[in-house]
Design a protein around this motif. Structure first.
Motif, PDB file in Angstrom:
ATOM      1  N   ALA A 200       4.991 -93.254 -22.100  1.00 22.19           N
ATOM      2  CA  ALA A 200       4.737 -94.700 -22.094  1.00 22.19           C
ATOM      3  C   ALA A 200       4.898 -95.298 -23.488  1.00 22.19           C
ATOM      4  O   ALA A 200       5.511 -96.360 -23.661  1.00 22.19           O
ATOM      5  N   ASP A 201       4.365 -94.597 -24.498  1.00 23.64           N
ATOM      6  CA  ASP A 201       4.460 -95.098 -25.875  1.00 23.64           C
ATOM      7  C   ASP A 201       5.906 -95.176 -26.345  1.00 23.64           C
ATOM      8  O   ASP A 201       6.279 -96.115 -27.063  1.00 23.64           O
ATOM      9  N   TRP A 202       6.711 -94.194 -25.961  1.00 25.33           N
ATOM     10  CA  TRP A 202       8.086 -94.117 -26.446  1.00 25.33           C
ATOM     11  C   TRP A 202       9.073 -94.913 -25.597  1.00 25.33           C
ATOM     12  O   TRP A 202      10.205 -95.135 -26.020  1.00 25.33           O
ATOM     13  N   GLY A 203       8.668 -95.280 -24.398  1.00 30.33           N
ATOM     14  CA  GLY A 203       9.572 -96.000 -23.515  1.00 30.33           C
ATOM     15  C   GLY A 203      10.650 -95.128 -22.910  1.00 30.33           C
ATOM     16  O   GLY A 203      11.724 -95.621 -22.553  1.00 30.33           O
ATOM     17  N   PHE A 204      10.384 -93.835 -22.761  1.00 28.56           N
ATOM     18  CA  PHE A 204      11.361 -92.923 -22.170  1.00 28.56           C
ATOM     19  C   PHE A 204      11.341 -93.055 -20.648  1.00 28.56           C
ATOM     20  O   PHE A 204      10.278 -93.244 -20.041  1.00 28.56           O
ATOM     21  N   SER A 205      12.503 -92.905 -20.037  1.00 30.44           N
ATOM     22  CA  SER A 205      12.564 -92.811 -18.579  1.00 30.44           C
ATOM     23  C   SER A 205      12.062 -91.439 -18.149  1.00 30.44           C
ATOM     24  O   SER A 205      11.896 -90.528 -18.969  1.00 30.44           O
ATOM     25  N   ASP A 206      11.823 -91.289 -16.840  1.00 35.98           N
ATOM     26  CA  ASP A 206      11.382 -89.982 -16.332  1.00 35.98           C
ATOM     27  C   ASP A 206      12.400 -88.897 -16.670  1.00 35.98           C
ATOM     28  O   ASP A 206      12.036 -87.779 -17.056  1.00 35.98           O
ATOM     29  N   LEU A 207      13.693 -89.226 -16.521  1.00 32.32           N
ATOM     30  CA  LEU A 207      14.747 -88.241 -16.803  1.00 32.32           C
ATOM     31  C   LEU A 207      14.787 -87.897 -18.281  1.00 32.32           C
ATOM     32  O   LEU A 207      14.919 -86.719 -18.643  1.00 32.32           O
ATOM     33  N   GLU A 208      14.641 -88.897 -19.141  1.00 36.40           N
ATOM     34  CA  GLU A 208      14.657 -88.633 -20.579  1.00 36.40           C
ATOM     35  C   GLU A 208      13.491 -87.740 -20.981  1.00 36.40           C
ATOM     36  O   GLU A 208      13.642 -86.810 -21.771  1.00 36.40           O
ATOM     37  N   MET A 209      12.324 -88.012 -20.422  1.00 31.35           N
ATOM     38  CA  MET A 209      11.155 -87.203 -20.771  1.00 31.35           C
ATOM     39  C   MET A 209      11.307 -85.791 -20.231  1.00 31.35           C
ATOM     40  O   MET A 209      10.974 -84.816 -20.899  1.00 31.35           O
ATOM     41  N   ARG A 210      11.820 -85.674 -19.002  1.00 32.04           N
ATOM     42  CA  ARG A 210      12.009 -84.359 -18.392  1.00 32.04           C
ATOM     43  C   ARG A 210      12.990 -83.526 -19.216  1.00 32.04           C
ATOM     44  O   ARG A 210      12.760 -82.346 -19.472  1.00 32.04           O
ATOM     45  N   ASP A 211      14.069 -84.150 -19.669  1.00 35.12           N
ATOM     46  CA  ASP A 211      15.051 -83.429 -20.479  1.00 35.12           C
ATOM     47  C   ASP A 211      14.458 -83.024 -21.830  1.00 35.12           C
ATOM     48  O   ASP A 211      14.756 -81.935 -22.346  1.00 35.12           O
ATOM     49  N   THR A 212      13.632 -83.876 -22.400  1.00 39.89           N
ATOM     50  CA  THR A 212      13.003 -83.575 -23.687  1.00 39.89           C
ATOM     51  C   THR A 212      12.082 -82.375 -23.562  1.00 39.89           C
ATOM     52  O   THR A 212      12.112 -81.454 -24.385  1.00 39.89           O
ATOM     53  N   VAL A 213      11.270 -82.358 -22.512  1.00 35.62           N
ATOM     54  CA  VAL A 213      10.367 -81.231 -22.271  1.00 35.62           C
ATOM     55  C   VAL A 213      11.168 -79.980 -21.955  1.00 35.62           C
ATOM     56  O   VAL A 213      10.907 -78.895 -22.486  1.00 35.62           O
ATOM     57  N   GLY A 214      12.179 -80.119 -21.112  1.00 39.61           N
ATOM     58  CA  GLY A 214      12.983 -78.968 -20.714  1.00 39.61           C
ATOM     59  C   GLY A 214      13.723 -78.328 -21.864  1.00 39.61           C
ATOM     60  O   GLY A 214      13.960 -77.114 -21.870  1.00 39.61           O
ATOM     61  N   ALA A 215      14.062 -79.121 -22.878  1.00 40.45           N
ATOM     62  CA  ALA A 215      14.772 -78.596 -24.046  1.00 40.45           C
ATOM     63  C   ALA A 215      13.826 -77.972 -25.059  1.00 40.45           C
ATOM     64  O   ALA A 215      14.273 -77.463 -26.087  1.00 40.45           O
ATOM     65  N   GLY A 216      12.519 -78.018 -24.772  1.00 41.24           N
ATOM     66  CA  GLY A 216      11.550 -77.495 -25.729  1.00 41.24           C
ATOM     67  C   GLY A 216      11.453 -78.362 -26.971  1.00 41.24           C
ATOM     68  O   GLY A 216      11.116 -77.879 -28.057  1.00 41.24           O
ATOM     69  N   ALA A 217      11.734 -79.664 -26.815  1.00 40.03           N
ATOM     70  CA  ALA A 217      11.824 -80.554 -27.969  1.00 40.03           C
ATOM     71  C   ALA A 217      10.693 -81.564 -28.052  1.00 40.03           C
ATOM     72  O   ALA A 217      10.685 -82.407 -28.951  1.00 40.03           O
ATOM     73  N   LEU A 218       9.721 -81.499 -27.146  1.00 39.58           N
ATOM     74  CA  LEU A 218       8.686 -82.533 -27.118  1.00 39.58           C
ATOM     75  C   LEU A 218       7.935 -82.604 -28.451  1.00 39.58           C
ATOM     76  O   LEU A 218       7.784 -83.673 -29.046  1.00 39.58           O
ATOM     77  N   GLY A 219       7.459 -81.461 -28.923  1.00 47.74           N
ATOM     78  CA  GLY A 219       6.713 -81.450 -30.176  1.00 47.74           C
ATOM     79  C   GLY A 219       7.578 -81.866 -31.351  1.00 47.74           C
ATOM     80  O   GLY A 219       7.122 -82.565 -32.267  1.00 47.74           O
ATOM     81  N   LEU A 220       8.848 -81.464 -31.343  1.00 54.09           N
ATOM     82  CA  LEU A 220       9.765 -81.810 -32.422  1.00 54.09           C
ATOM     83  C   LEU A 220      10.027 -83.314 -32.455  1.00 54.09           C
ATOM     84  O   LEU A 220      10.034 -83.930 -33.529  1.00 54.09           O
ATOM     85  N   VAL A 221      10.241 -83.898 -31.280  1.00 51.26           N
ATOM     86  CA  VAL A 221      10.454 -85.343 -31.200  1.00 51.26           C
ATOM     87  C   VAL A 221       9.194 -86.079 -31.648  1.00 51.26           C
ATOM     88  O   VAL A 221       9.260 -87.050 -32.414  1.00 51.26           O
TER      89      VAL A 221
END
Length: 502
Positions: free
Chosen positions: A333-354
């Motif tokens: 919600a804070d970042w304004g990511f779509s569900d797909l964008e957030m899912r891809d970010t988590v799936g790439a192991g990049a959530l903490g890095l982002v």
């Protein structure tokens, strides 16, 4: 020798997989679990040892309070019950890297038990039940010198470093994960990834898989199709010390196909440990797996029981970080990511890095663009996890700051990343040393624009006639002449001014 495999699809058509994951977390305490030796990674071999962790006669262990505290916090974060009273035990077996010939661990009385973690995968939530999280000590490290494999077979001789012996570990053991079907490999990877993120958020370990501070053992068995959901479990194998998220997924997939080939051919599975080979993507036999009674567990006579007060447990509960699932929803919600964008970010192991890149000053979409695009591609080519690629969130944010300021464009920023990986300094230092800064000086740009107009008279005529879209060709010519370092926006303005369209 290469094992016979059947296809993944055929495996799923005939069998139901069951998973079990044992994750060992090396705690970041300043001293070892039962003595005062330091735990610094990378010290000279056998310089961080004492009579206690070497198991010398008469040496007495003392429990590390910080290690117990970290164990309780991990247990609470995994929704476990925390024991009011528990004991350490001796797990007896011989191996050269274990100086005492037993490991001080916990057996039937773990400090944390009966928990769970909800794992998100492709929009679905899978509940992974936690059987126990118990305290123990790490072993030393063997180095086999000579031979082609780095293993004891074929080696000329072996060396043992006991620096790691006695470092506190928490072993987190799941209950059998059934019903995963085709998603079993992905669920295994997602569980370890989410657990690693939780451990980092708790601050109890750096959870560096490349340094062995978090390691996964993958247990797998197959049951005949339709019987897996009824509680029937096949004979399991345990693939030891898998040290990357990608390898967790690959090891599960490989073992499923290997088991299926054996069972389909009328054979039986040997209960054993297996070694994962990152280079070839296969497992090989280790040793026949022992059952609990083979370890001759008995209570550790030199250590008093651990009895954490309920007040202390509740005090530690108040230190827990935000629930990972709730945190992801808040960040999205804070970042304004779509569900797909957030899912891809988590799936790439990049959530903490982002998240860390945004905290360092980058806009959410810019942080996501670099980590899931350029850096994910590079990490894949280097065959390493994204978090281990060698570029930090602070550096990515610094690069983006230069882009936002107009000092770099994306093409030049990629060269800055080359310099960061090569250790050439900060982004600013690399830009200066490599001469990468964008040219905004009107004098230099005007000369390059004049050259482009002279060399492309037909395009210039179209622009004079009002077809300003044709300016793209001239901008490209200017950028080529200036090695991609021209300010494209200013170049366009100059072209239109010179051709009467400004």
């Amino acid at each position: 020798m290469t094992d016979t495999l059947v296809s993944f699809e055929e495996t799923l058509a005939k069998f139901d997989p069951a998973l079990g994951l044992e994750v060992h977390v090396e705690l970041n305490t300043a001293t070892k679990m039962f003595c005062g030796c330091p735990t610094e990674f990378g010290a000279e071999p056998n310089t961080q040892v004492c009579p206690t962790c070497l198991g010398l006669p008469g040496a007495m262990p003392v429990v590390n309070r910080k290690g117990v505290e970290s164990a309780i916090r991990i247990g609470l974060a995994l929704h476990c019950q925390i024991a009011e009273w528990c004991r350490f035990a001796r797990k007896n077996y011989f191996y050269p890297d274990m100086p005492k010939n037993f490991q001080t661990s916990q057996y039937d009385e773990p400090i944390a038990f009966d928990g769970y973690m909800d794992v998100e995968l492709d929009g679905e939530t899978f509940r992974v039940e936690i059987e126990r999280a118990h305290m123990e000590e790490d072993t030393g490290k063997s180095l086999h010198v000579g031979g082609a494999t780095g293993r004891i077979h074929g080696a000329d001789y072996s060396l043992v470093d006991y620096n790691r012996a006695g470092i506190p570990l928490i072993e987190i053991v799941t209950k059998p994960i059934r019903g995963a079907g085709e998603k079993a490999p992905e669920i295994a990877k997602a569980y370890v990834a989410q657990l690693r993120d939780l451990i980092v958020a708790l601050g109890v370990s750096d959870a560096r898989m490349d340094q062995g501070s978090i390691r996964a053992d993958v247990n797998l068995s197959l049951a005949p199709k339709g019987q897996g959901s009824t509680g029937v479990l096949g004979t399991r194998t345990e693939t030891k010390n898998v040290n990357s998220l990608r390898s967790v997924e690959r090891a599960v997939r490989y073992e499923m196909q290997r088991h299926a080939a054996i069972l389909d051919g009328g054979g039986s599975i040997l209960q054993e440990t297996r070694h994962w080979h990152e280079d070839t993507g296969i497992t090989t036999s280790g040793r026949e797996k022992s059952d609990a009674e083979d370890y001759r567990y008995f209570p550790e006579p030199d250590l008093v029981p651990v009895a954490p007060s309920r007040e202390w447990v509740e005090e530690l509960r108040g230190t827990l970080p935000e629930n990972p699932t709730q945190k992801r929803a808040r960040l999205q919600a804070d970042w304004g990511f779509s569900d797909l964008e957030m899912r891809d970010t988590v799936g790439a192991g990049a959530l903490g890095l982002v998240e860390q890149t945004i905290a360092a000053g980058a806009a959410p979409q810019a942080a996501r663009k670099w980590w899931l695009g350029e850096l994910a591609r590079r990490a894949k080519e280097a065959d390493v996890e994204l978090v281990e690629y060698g570029v930090t969130p602070a550096q990515v944010a610094a690069v983006q700051t230069l882009v936002d300021a107009g000092s770099l464009n994306d093409k030049l920023a990629r060269q800055v990343f080359d310099g960061l990986v090569a250790g050439e300094g900060t982004p600013e230092e690399i830009v200066a040393a490599r001469g990468l800064a964008i040219v905004s000086d009107d004098g230099a740009l005007s000369a390059a624009v004049d050259n482009a107009i002279a060399a492309n008279a037909d395009v210039a005529d179209k622009i004079r006639d009002g077809k300003v879209a044709a300016a793209g060709a001239l901008i490209g010519a200017v950028m080529k002449e200036m090695r991609g370092q021209a300010d494209a926006g200013r170049v366009r303005e100059l072209i239109l001014e010179k051709l009467g369209q400004g």
